[in-house]
Design a protein around this motif. Structure first.
Motif, PDB file in Angstrom:
ATOM      1  N   PHE A 104       0.837  -1.201   0.000  1.00  0.00           N
ATOM      2  CA  PHE A 104       0.000   0.000   0.000  1.00  0.00           C
ATOM      3  C   PHE A 104       0.867   1.244   0.000  1.00  0.00           C
ATOM      4  CE2 PHE A 104       0.870  -0.535   4.508  1.00  0.00           C
ATOM      5  CZ  PHE A 104       0.958   0.761   4.996  1.00  0.00           C
ATOM      6  N   VAL A 105       0.258   2.331  -0.426  1.00  0.00           N
ATOM      7  CA  VAL A 105       0.856   3.652  -0.315  1.00  0.00           C
ATOM      8  C   VAL A 105      -0.147   4.566   0.385  1.00  0.00           C
ATOM      9  CG1 VAL A 105       2.377   3.486  -2.305  1.00  0.00           C
ATOM     10  CG2 VAL A 105       0.039   4.326  -2.606  1.00  0.00           C
ATOM     11  N   GLU A 106       0.373   5.617   1.018  1.00  0.00           N
ATOM     12  CA  GLU A 106      -0.468   6.580   1.702  1.00  0.00           C
ATOM     13  C   GLU A 106      -0.278   7.952   1.072  1.00  0.00           C
ATOM     14  OE1 GLU A 106      -1.006   8.467   6.188  1.00  0.00           O
ATOM     15  OE2 GLU A 106      -0.404   6.357   5.943  1.00  0.00           O
ATOM     16  N   LEU A 107      -1.382   8.663   0.871  1.00  0.00           N
ATOM     17  CA  LEU A 107      -1.372   9.989   0.286  1.00  0.00           C
ATOM     18  C   LEU A 107      -1.998  10.984   1.254  1.00  0.00           C
ATOM     19  CD1 LEU A 107      -2.932   9.126  -3.223  1.00  0.00           C
ATOM     20  CD2 LEU A 107      -0.510   9.013  -2.602  1.00  0.00           C
ATOM     21  N   GLU A 108      -1.632  12.239   1.110  1.00  0.00           N
ATOM     22  CA  GLU A 108      -2.395  13.310   1.742  1.00  0.00           C
ATOM     23  C   GLU A 108      -3.065  14.093   0.624  1.00  0.00           C
ATOM     24  OE1 GLU A 108      -1.459  15.286   5.520  1.00  0.00           O
ATOM     25  OE2 GLU A 108      -1.059  17.067   4.284  1.00  0.00           O
ATOM     26  N   ILE A 109      -4.356  14.360   0.797  1.00  0.00           N
ATOM     27  CA  ILE A 109      -5.106  15.085  -0.224  1.00  0.00           C
ATOM     28  C   ILE A 109      -5.735  16.314   0.401  1.00  0.00           C
ATOM     29  CG2 ILE A 109      -5.546  13.002  -1.556  1.00  0.00           C
ATOM     30  CD1 ILE A 109      -8.402  12.995  -0.469  1.00  0.00           C
ATOM     31  N   LYS A 110      -5.962  17.320  -0.431  1.00  0.00           N
ATOM     32  CA  LYS A 110      -6.521  18.571   0.074  1.00  0.00           C
ATOM     33  C   LYS A 110      -7.630  19.081  -0.829  1.00  0.00           C
ATOM     34  CE  LYS A 110      -2.460  20.072   2.661  1.00  0.00           C
ATOM     35  NZ  LYS A 110      -1.493  21.167   2.952  1.00  0.00           N
ATOM     36  N   LEU A 111      -8.525  19.820  -0.218  1.00  0.00           N
ATOM     37  CA  LEU A 111      -9.638  20.411  -0.952  1.00  0.00           C
ATOM     38  C   LEU A 111      -9.119  21.360  -2.025  1.00  0.00           C
ATOM     39  CD1 LEU A 111     -12.793  20.562  -0.892  1.00  0.00           C
ATOM     40  CD2 LEU A 111     -12.542  22.596   0.535  1.00  0.00           C
ATOM     41  N   ALA A 112      -8.069  22.095  -1.707  1.00  0.00           N
ATOM     42  CA  ALA A 112      -7.553  23.108  -2.617  1.00  0.00           C
ATOM     43  C   ALA A 112      -7.040  22.527  -3.931  1.00  0.00           C
ATOM     44  CB  ALA A 112      -6.440  23.901  -1.928  1.00  0.00           C
ATOM     45  N   THR A 113      -6.638  21.257  -3.913  1.00  0.00           N
ATOM     46  CA  THR A 113      -6.116  20.629  -5.131  1.00  0.00           C
ATOM     47  C   THR A 113      -7.053  19.561  -5.678  1.00  0.00           C
ATOM     48  OG1 THR A 113      -4.774  19.179  -3.705  1.00  0.00           O
ATOM     49  CG2 THR A 113      -3.703  21.116  -4.633  1.00  0.00           C
ATOM     50  N   GLY A 114      -8.306  19.564  -5.213  1.00  0.00           N
ATOM     51  CA  GLY A 114      -9.311  18.687  -5.805  1.00  0.00           C
ATOM     52  C   GLY A 114      -9.247  17.235  -5.394  1.00  0.00           C
ATOM     53  N   GLY A 115      -8.763  16.958  -4.181  1.00  0.00           N
ATOM     54  CA  GLY A 115      -8.681  15.567  -3.754  1.00  0.00           C
ATOM     55  C   GLY A 115      -7.685  14.817  -4.604  1.00  0.00           C
ATOM     56  N   CYS A 116      -8.022  13.571  -4.967  1.00  0.00           N
ATOM     57  CA  CYS A 116      -7.122  12.838  -5.865  1.00  0.00           C
ATOM     58  C   CYS A 116      -7.912  11.910  -6.769  1.00  0.00           C
ATOM     59  CB  CYS A 116      -6.057  12.061  -5.093  1.00  0.00           C
ATOM     60  SG  CYS A 116      -6.623  10.598  -4.240  1.00  0.00           S
ATOM     61  N   TYR A 117      -7.296  11.577  -7.884  1.00  0.00           N
ATOM     62  CA  TYR A 117      -7.861  10.645  -8.848  1.00  0.00           C
ATOM     63  C   TYR A 117      -6.878   9.502  -9.014  1.00  0.00           C
ATOM     64  CZ  TYR A 117      -9.239   8.620 -13.335  1.00  0.00           C
ATOM     65  OH  TYR A 117      -9.605   7.747 -14.328  1.00  0.00           O
ATOM     66  N   ILE A 118      -7.375   8.273  -8.876  1.00  0.00           N
ATOM     67  CA  ILE A 118      -6.531   7.082  -8.912  1.00  0.00           C
ATOM     68  C   ILE A 118      -6.947   6.207 -10.084  1.00  0.00           C
ATOM     69  CG2 ILE A 118      -5.865   4.996  -7.647  1.00  0.00           C
ATOM     70  CD1 ILE A 118      -6.701   6.629  -5.071  1.00  0.00           C
ATOM     71  N   SER A 119      -5.961   5.776 -10.864  1.00  0.00           N
ATOM     72  CA  SER A 119      -6.211   4.871 -11.980  1.00  0.00           C
ATOM     73  C   SER A 119      -5.238   3.702 -11.883  1.00  0.00           C
ATOM     74  CB  SER A 119      -6.023   5.604 -13.315  1.00  0.00           C
ATOM     75  OG  SER A 119      -6.215   4.724 -14.405  1.00  0.00           O
ATOM     76  N   ALA A 120      -5.749   2.495 -12.021  1.00  0.00           N
ATOM     77  CA  ALA A 120      -4.907   1.296 -11.904  1.00  0.00           C
ATOM     78  C   ALA A 120      -5.256   0.310 -13.002  1.00  0.00           C
ATOM     79  CB  ALA A 120      -5.099   0.651 -10.533  1.00  0.00           C
ATOM     80  N   ASP A 121      -4.291  -0.523 -13.360  1.00  0.00           N
ATOM     81  CA  ASP A 121      -4.568  -1.526 -14.394  1.00  0.00           C
ATOM     82  C   ASP A 121      -5.156  -2.799 -13.812  1.00  0.00           C
ATOM     83  OD1 ASP A 121      -2.262  -2.417 -13.151  1.00  0.00           O
ATOM     84  OD2 ASP A 121      -1.249  -3.007 -15.003  1.00  0.00           O
ATOM     85  N   LYS A 122      -5.198  -2.900 -12.467  1.00  0.00           N
ATOM     86  CA  LYS A 122      -5.814  -4.027 -11.772  1.00  0.00           C
ATOM     87  C   LYS A 122      -6.564  -3.468 -10.569  1.00  0.00           C
ATOM     88  CE  LYS A 122      -1.934  -6.887 -13.240  1.00  0.00           C
ATOM     89  NZ  LYS A 122      -0.668  -7.514 -12.828  1.00  0.00           N
ATOM     90  N   PRO A 123      -7.588  -4.172 -10.093  1.00  0.00           N
ATOM     91  CA  PRO A 123      -8.410  -3.614  -9.008  1.00  0.00           C
ATOM     92  C   PRO A 123      -7.604  -3.281  -7.754  1.00  0.00           C
ATOM     93  CG  PRO A 123      -9.521  -5.475 -10.020  1.00  0.00           C
ATOM     94  CD  PRO A 123      -8.130  -5.452 -10.585  1.00  0.00           C
ATOM     95  N   VAL A 124      -7.911  -2.124  -7.178  1.00  0.00           N
ATOM     96  CA  VAL A 124      -7.284  -1.686  -5.932  1.00  0.00           C
ATOM     97  C   VAL A 124      -8.370  -1.313  -4.935  1.00  0.00           C
ATOM     98  CG1 VAL A 124      -5.151  -0.875  -7.010  1.00  0.00           C
ATOM     99  CG2 VAL A 124      -7.083   0.700  -6.780  1.00  0.00           C
ATOM    100  N   GLY A 125      -8.014  -1.388  -3.649  1.00  0.00           N
ATOM    101  CA  GLY A 125      -8.907  -0.967  -2.582  1.00  0.00           C
ATOM    102  C   GLY A 125      -8.439   0.372  -2.043  1.00  0.00           C
ATOM    103  N   VAL A 126      -9.394   1.267  -1.789  1.00  0.00           N
ATOM    104  CA  VAL A 126      -9.056   2.624  -1.352  1.00  0.00           C
ATOM    105  C   VAL A 126      -9.913   3.002  -0.154  1.00  0.00           C
ATOM    106  CG1 VAL A 126      -9.005   5.064  -1.984  1.00  0.00           C
ATOM    107  CG2 VAL A 126      -8.369   3.315  -3.674  1.00  0.00           C
TER     108      VAL A 126
END
Length: 526
Positions: free
Chosen positions: A289-311
């Motif tokens: 796994f990896v951990e991210l920090e996301i913020k309202l000012a930058t629009g959260g985050c968008y994740i794309s993977a070639d195989k199913p991931v859990g978030v």
């Protein structure tokens, strides 16, 4: 004490356009078990079940440990609040000090008509909530997604829904009967305890899987204060490849991404990668796994993977410097559905605990396509829908999607949100030192049914009578066979050419692993 409240109706009255082939979080049979909440005893923790009915129905609550039962009649469009009495709380609440063990601390909720069910594990300054998945959506393959425990232990709680259930956990096999519970907790830690995120737990029959972390500070090591994390996870077969993670009005969250397969290529925009993950982008291997920090000012985050991931997304401690003043809320966890799991309509309302709480603000967090956001509507109670096109929509880090925070200011009303182009909704509430965060509703489509093997792959799989044939592979391979509900039916090692199988007529998914690469095939047994 039990009472009726207008709380949640997770279907737009009169319409629902989720495809008939899709399973959703509405059902007639549910199981739940509550994990330890910050080392409080069962007698002082507020445990609640809320059942939202689309049609008038009878609902039955059965406590496995002592056989106690309760019934309720729910009118169409209403929700039933079942405050678990203190005398029965111990029958569904597991004390971490017992350690890893088997118990019968489960509650079964059954209804005559499909309903949505939610659970709250709350104590002053420590609360979290989760939706419950019906039995027909459960699976046999899970990866844990939690956080580092602080002054407590990370844990998971698994409820067997059938007799003869075997849980396979880190080399151990645990045998359970229907309604029995396997609770696993790490050693108690005052600081930086064992984090089980990424661990795979499988079973031979469908089980209900819950994250039951006793207390976490998010992020560590400096952001206080801690709360319990309580979330039922989707099985791996319902994970997806495209995830839009929105941000609450608290302006900052943490996000964890877990890979279900080796060599998963992941790209993300908007998030800032944090230290402490078990892998690195762009490639994660199974369980990393990896951990991210996301913020309202930058629009959260968008994740794309070639195989199913859990978030999963996490509310952070209120002392985080990016949380705006006045500072409210504390850690909570919500699983974020993939775009593949969006629904057409859902209705939520404030998840209001009893008077042992500081939570006084409640919100719905909507995500939909930017092109279709003008079609999003809201109905308060049973009033006519109003357009949300003029609300404060935030462009996601992928501008094809937008999200919006809507305050639920009237705790006595329900709020219906709809969009024919589909949307996702998370619910949350905050107050000083306390919060809850949960996935309001989701489809549970099987990601395996959408897997396509590239035409350039030489290998092929077919079944004739009682034999499965493999062609074009390098030699000995391993393979697993799943039904379309994601249940693993059989597994084989060192297969070359063919293997005898016992399958009824129907459609199956065969996952083949050849020289470290995994491929999935859809086969039909006539």
């Amino acid at each position: 004490m039990r009472k009726k409240v207008l709380w949640v109706v997770i279907i737009l009255l009169g319409i629902i356009r989720v495809p008939a082939s899709a399973q959703v979080t509405m059902g007639t049979d549910f199981w739940v078990s509550f994990g330890d909440n910050s080392r409080f005893s069962a007698g002082v923790v507020n445990l609640q079940i809320k059942v939202a009915a689309y049609e008038a129905t009878e609902v039955r609550f059965t406590f496995t440990e002592n056989g106690s039962t309760s019934t309720a009649s729910i009118a169409a469009g209403e929700a039933y609040l079942f405050d678990i009495p203190s005398g029965l709380a111990d029958a569904v609440y597991y004390d971490w000090s017992t350690g890893t063990a088997i118990s019968s601390k489960s509650l079964r909720i059954q209804s005559d008509k499909p309903v949505h069910v939610y659970a709250l594990n709350q104590r002053l300054n420590s609360s979290d909530a989760t939706n419950l998945f019906p039995v027909n959506t459960l699976g046999t393959d899970y990866h844990h997604i939690s956080y580092i425990p602080m002054v407590g232990s990370d844990g998971y709680t698994i409820v067997a829904t059938e007799n003869g259930t075997a849980i396979y956990d880190n080399g151990d096999t645990i045998s359970l009967s229907k309604g029995q519970v396997y609770s696993h907790y790490g050693p108690f830690a005052v600081a930086l305890g064992e984090d089980f995120t990424g661990r795979q737990i499988t079973s031979n029959k469908p089980v209900a899987y819950f994250v039951t972390n006793t207390a976490s500070f998010i992020p560590l090591p400096t952001i206080m204060y801690g709360e319990n994390l309580f979330q039922q996870l989707m099985p791996v077969n319902a994970w997806g490849k495209e995830i839009v993670v929105p941000v609450t009005r608290r302006e900052v969250e943490r996000v964890r991404i877990v890979a279900s397969q080796d060599s998963t290529t992941i790209t993300q925009t908007g998030g800032i990668v944090q230290a402490g993950g078990s892998g690195t982008l762009p490639t994660l291997y199974k369980g990393q796994f990896v951990e991210l920090e996301i913020k309202l000012a930058t629009g959260g985050c968008y994740i794309s993977a070639d195989k199913p991931v859990g978030v999963c997304s996490y509310l952070v401690g209120m002392q985080h410097p990016s949380v705006p003043t006045p500072k409210t809320g504390d850690p909570s966890i919500a699983m974020v559905p993939s775009v593949e799991q969006f629904v057409d309509a859902t209705t939520i309302a404030p998840f209001v605990p009893n008077d042992r709480t500081t939570i006084d603000e409640h919100y719905a967090l909507l995500v939909t396509s930017t092109a279709g956001l003008n079609e999003t509507t809201m109905s308060i109670g049973r009033a006519r829908p109003i357009s949300l096109k003029d609300s404060t929509w935030i462009s996601s880090s992928n501008p094809e999607y937008s999200f919006c925070n809507i305050e639920l200011s009237d705790a006595t009303q329900s709020y219906t949100f709809a969009n024919p182009g589909r949307l996702a909704i998370l619910g949350y509430g905050v107050g000083p030192y306390e919060s809850y965060y949960y996935l309001a509703a989701s489809a549970v489509r099987n990601s395996y049914t959408d897997i396509k093997v590239p035409a350039s792959l030489a290998g092929s799989v077919s079944v004739t009578n009682g034999t499965l044939y493999l062609k074009g592979f390098s030699g000995n391979v391993s393979l697993d066979i799943y039904n379309l509900a994601g249940r693993k039916l059989a597994g084989y090692e060192a297969v070359s050419g063919s293997v005898p199988v016992s399958l009824d007529k129907g459609i199956y998914i065969v996952k083949v692993k050849d020289k470290g690469k995994s491929f999935s095939y859809k086969i039909t047994k006539n």
